[in-house]
Design a protein around this motif. Structure first.
Motif, PDB file in Angstrom:
ATOM      1  N   GLN A  31     -11.354 -29.040 -33.976  1.00 25.72           N
ATOM      2  CA  GLN A  31     -11.690 -27.614 -34.050  1.00 25.72           C
ATOM      3  C   GLN A  31     -12.042 -27.078 -32.662  1.00 25.72           C
ATOM      4  OE1 GLN A  31     -14.847 -27.661 -36.901  1.00 25.72           O
ATOM      5  NE2 GLN A  31     -13.477 -27.926 -38.642  1.00 25.72           N
ATOM      6  N   ALA A  32     -12.789 -27.845 -31.887  1.00 25.52           N
ATOM      7  CA  ALA A  32     -13.149 -27.422 -30.539  1.00 25.52           C
ATOM      8  C   ALA A  32     -11.909 -27.339 -29.659  1.00 25.52           C
ATOM      9  CB  ALA A  32     -14.167 -28.395 -29.937  1.00 25.52           C
ATOM     10  N   PHE A  33     -11.019 -28.331 -29.769  1.00 22.35           N
ATOM     11  CA  PHE A  33      -9.785 -28.314 -28.985  1.00 22.35           C
ATOM     12  C   PHE A  33      -8.929 -27.103 -29.349  1.00 22.35           C
ATOM     13  CE2 PHE A  33      -9.561 -33.195 -28.184  1.00 22.35           C
ATOM     14  CZ  PHE A  33     -10.645 -33.091 -27.333  1.00 22.35           C
ATOM     15  N   GLU A  34      -8.861 -26.784 -30.641  1.00 21.36           N
ATOM     16  CA  GLU A  34      -8.071 -25.638 -31.090  1.00 21.36           C
ATOM     17  C   GLU A  34      -8.589 -24.350 -30.449  1.00 21.36           C
ATOM     18  OE1 GLU A  34      -6.958 -23.285 -35.211  1.00 21.36           O
ATOM     19  OE2 GLU A  34      -7.625 -25.359 -35.317  1.00 21.36           O
ATOM     20  N   ARG A  35      -9.908 -24.193 -30.411  1.00 19.17           N
ATOM     21  CA  ARG A  35     -10.489 -22.992 -29.784  1.00 19.17           C
ATOM     22  C   ARG A  35     -10.143 -22.919 -28.297  1.00 19.17           C
ATOM     23  NH1 ARG A  35     -14.863 -24.467 -33.121  1.00 19.17           N
ATOM     24  NH2 ARG A  35     -15.957 -25.409 -31.368  1.00 19.17           N
ATOM     25  N   LEU A  36      -9.969 -24.080 -27.673  1.00 17.38           N
ATOM     26  CA  LEU A  36      -9.623 -24.117 -26.253  1.00 17.38           C
ATOM     27  C   LEU A  36      -8.117 -24.058 -26.008  1.00 17.38           C
ATOM     28  CD1 LEU A  36     -12.110 -26.898 -25.131  1.00 17.38           C
ATOM     29  CD2 LEU A  36     -12.275 -24.456 -24.632  1.00 17.38           C
ATOM     30  N   GLY A  37      -7.337 -24.012 -27.098  1.00 17.33           N
ATOM     31  CA  GLY A  37      -5.883 -23.961 -26.962  1.00 17.33           C
ATOM     32  C   GLY A  37      -5.260 -25.326 -26.719  1.00 17.33           C
ATOM     33  N   MET A  38      -5.989 -26.384 -27.031  1.00 20.97           N
ATOM     34  CA  MET A  38      -5.499 -27.743 -26.833  1.00 20.97           C
ATOM     35  C   MET A  38      -4.996 -28.293 -28.165  1.00 20.97           C
ATOM     36  SD  MET A  38      -8.674 -29.058 -24.476  1.00 20.97           S
ATOM     37  CE  MET A  38      -8.073 -30.723 -24.284  1.00 20.97           C
ATOM     38  N   PRO A  39      -4.123 -29.306 -28.128  1.00 24.67           N
ATOM     39  CA  PRO A  39      -3.635 -29.879 -29.382  1.00 24.67           C
ATOM     40  C   PRO A  39      -4.748 -30.606 -30.135  1.00 24.67           C
ATOM     41  CG  PRO A  39      -2.793 -31.116 -27.506  1.00 24.67           C
ATOM     42  CD  PRO A  39      -3.529 -29.927 -26.957  1.00 24.67           C
ATOM     43  N   ALA A  40      -4.665 -30.586 -31.451  1.00 27.29           N
ATOM     44  CA  ALA A  40      -5.648 -31.265 -32.297  1.00 27.29           C
ATOM     45  C   ALA A  40      -5.439 -32.771 -32.216  1.00 27.29           C
ATOM     46  CB  ALA A  40      -5.507 -30.794 -33.735  1.00 27.29           C
ATOM     47  N   ILE A  41      -6.490 -33.519 -32.510  1.00 26.65           N
ATOM     48  CA  ILE A  41      -6.407 -34.971 -32.582  1.00 26.65           C
ATOM     49  C   ILE A  41      -5.789 -35.330 -33.934  1.00 26.65           C
ATOM     50  CG2 ILE A  41      -7.735 -37.115 -32.604  1.00 26.65           C
ATOM     51  CD1 ILE A  41      -9.891 -35.572 -31.022  1.00 26.65           C
ATOM     52  N   PRO A  42      -4.749 -36.168 -33.957  1.00 24.97           N
ATOM     53  CA  PRO A  42      -4.147 -36.545 -35.245  1.00 24.97           C
ATOM     54  C   PRO A  42      -5.180 -37.207 -36.160  1.00 24.97           C
ATOM     55  CG  PRO A  42      -2.796 -37.289 -33.412  1.00 24.97           C
ATOM     56  CD  PRO A  42      -4.080 -36.782 -32.828  1.00 24.97           C
ATOM     57  N   GLN A  43      -5.100 -36.931 -37.457  1.00 21.28           N
ATOM     58  CA  GLN A  43      -6.044 -37.486 -38.416  1.00 21.28           C
ATOM     59  C   GLN A  43      -6.000 -39.019 -38.467  1.00 21.28           C
ATOM     60  OE1 GLN A  43      -8.437 -36.004 -40.205  1.00 21.28           O
ATOM     61  NE2 GLN A  43      -7.956 -34.103 -39.182  1.00 21.28           N
ATOM     62  N   ASN A  44      -4.822 -39.596 -38.165  1.00 21.12           N
ATOM     63  CA  ASN A  44      -4.687 -41.047 -38.231  1.00 21.12           C
ATOM     64  C   ASN A  44      -5.031 -41.721 -36.900  1.00 21.12           C
ATOM     65  OD1 ASN A  44      -2.485 -40.199 -36.810  1.00 21.12           O
ATOM     66  ND2 ASN A  44      -0.997 -41.401 -37.963  1.00 21.12           N
ATOM     67  N   ALA A  45      -5.545 -40.973 -35.941  1.00 19.34           N
ATOM     68  CA  ALA A  45      -5.901 -41.544 -34.646  1.00 19.34           C
ATOM     69  C   ALA A  45      -7.138 -42.422 -34.792  1.00 19.34           C
ATOM     70  CB  ALA A  45      -6.164 -40.442 -33.629  1.00 19.34           C
ATOM     71  N   GLY A  46      -7.168 -43.506 -34.086  1.00 16.73           N
ATOM     72  CA  GLY A  46      -8.331 -44.384 -34.112  1.00 16.73           C
ATOM     73  C   GLY A  46      -9.439 -43.825 -33.258  1.00 16.73           C
ATOM     74  N   SER A  47     -10.571 -44.494 -33.286  1.00 11.65           N
ATOM     75  CA  SER A  47     -11.715 -43.999 -32.513  1.00 11.65           C
ATOM     76  C   SER A  47     -11.678 -44.459 -31.065  1.00 11.65           C
ATOM     77  CB  SER A  47     -13.023 -44.451 -33.171  1.00 11.65           C
ATOM     78  OG  SER A  47     -13.080 -45.867 -33.189  1.00 11.65           O
ATOM     79  N   LYS A  48     -10.818 -45.442 -30.760  1.00 10.23           N
ATOM     80  CA  LYS A  48     -10.700 -45.927 -29.389  1.00 10.23           C
ATOM     81  C   LYS A  48      -9.219 -46.069 -29.037  1.00 10.23           C
ATOM     82  CE  LYS A  48     -14.999 -48.446 -29.467  1.00 10.23           C
ATOM     83  NZ  LYS A  48     -15.663 -49.718 -29.255  1.00 10.23           N
ATOM     84  N   PRO A  49      -8.866 -45.839 -27.755  1.00 11.97           N
ATOM     85  CA  PRO A  49      -7.475 -45.997 -27.344  1.00 11.97           C
ATOM     86  C   PRO A  49      -7.028 -47.444 -27.505  1.00 11.97           C
ATOM     87  CG  PRO A  49      -8.810 -45.080 -25.558  1.00 11.97           C
ATOM     88  CD  PRO A  49      -9.736 -45.401 -26.684  1.00 11.97           C
ATOM     89  N   ALA A  50      -5.770 -47.599 -27.802  1.00  7.02           N
ATOM     90  CA  ALA A  50      -5.204 -48.951 -27.966  1.00  7.02           C
ATOM     91  C   ALA A  50      -4.886 -49.570 -26.635  1.00  7.02           C
ATOM     92  CB  ALA A  50      -3.947 -48.896 -28.812  1.00  7.02           C
TER      93      ALA A  50
END
Length: 50
Positions: A31-50
């Motif tokens: 939601q914060a990214f959307e307000r800034l015009g940035m892409p949303a985080i995918p729902q299936n994204a993990g909490s840490k980068p692979a």
């Protein structure tokens, strides 16, 4: 080369900006990214980068 005091200042500034984000969920961040015009985080994204 960067002075040690410059790195310390940058670290303090980043800590102030980033630390409050550590407890946010993907939904809140998206939601914060959307307000800034940035892409949303995918729902299936993990909490840490692979």
């Amino acid at each position: 080369m960067v002075a040690s005091s410059d790195r310390s200042t940058l670290r303090a500034l980043l800590d102030t900006a980033v630390a409050p984000l550590s407890d946010l969920t993907h939904t809140v961040l998206s939601q914060a990214f959307e307000r800034l015009g940035m892409p949303a985080i995918p729902q299936n994204a993990g909490s840490k980068p692979a």
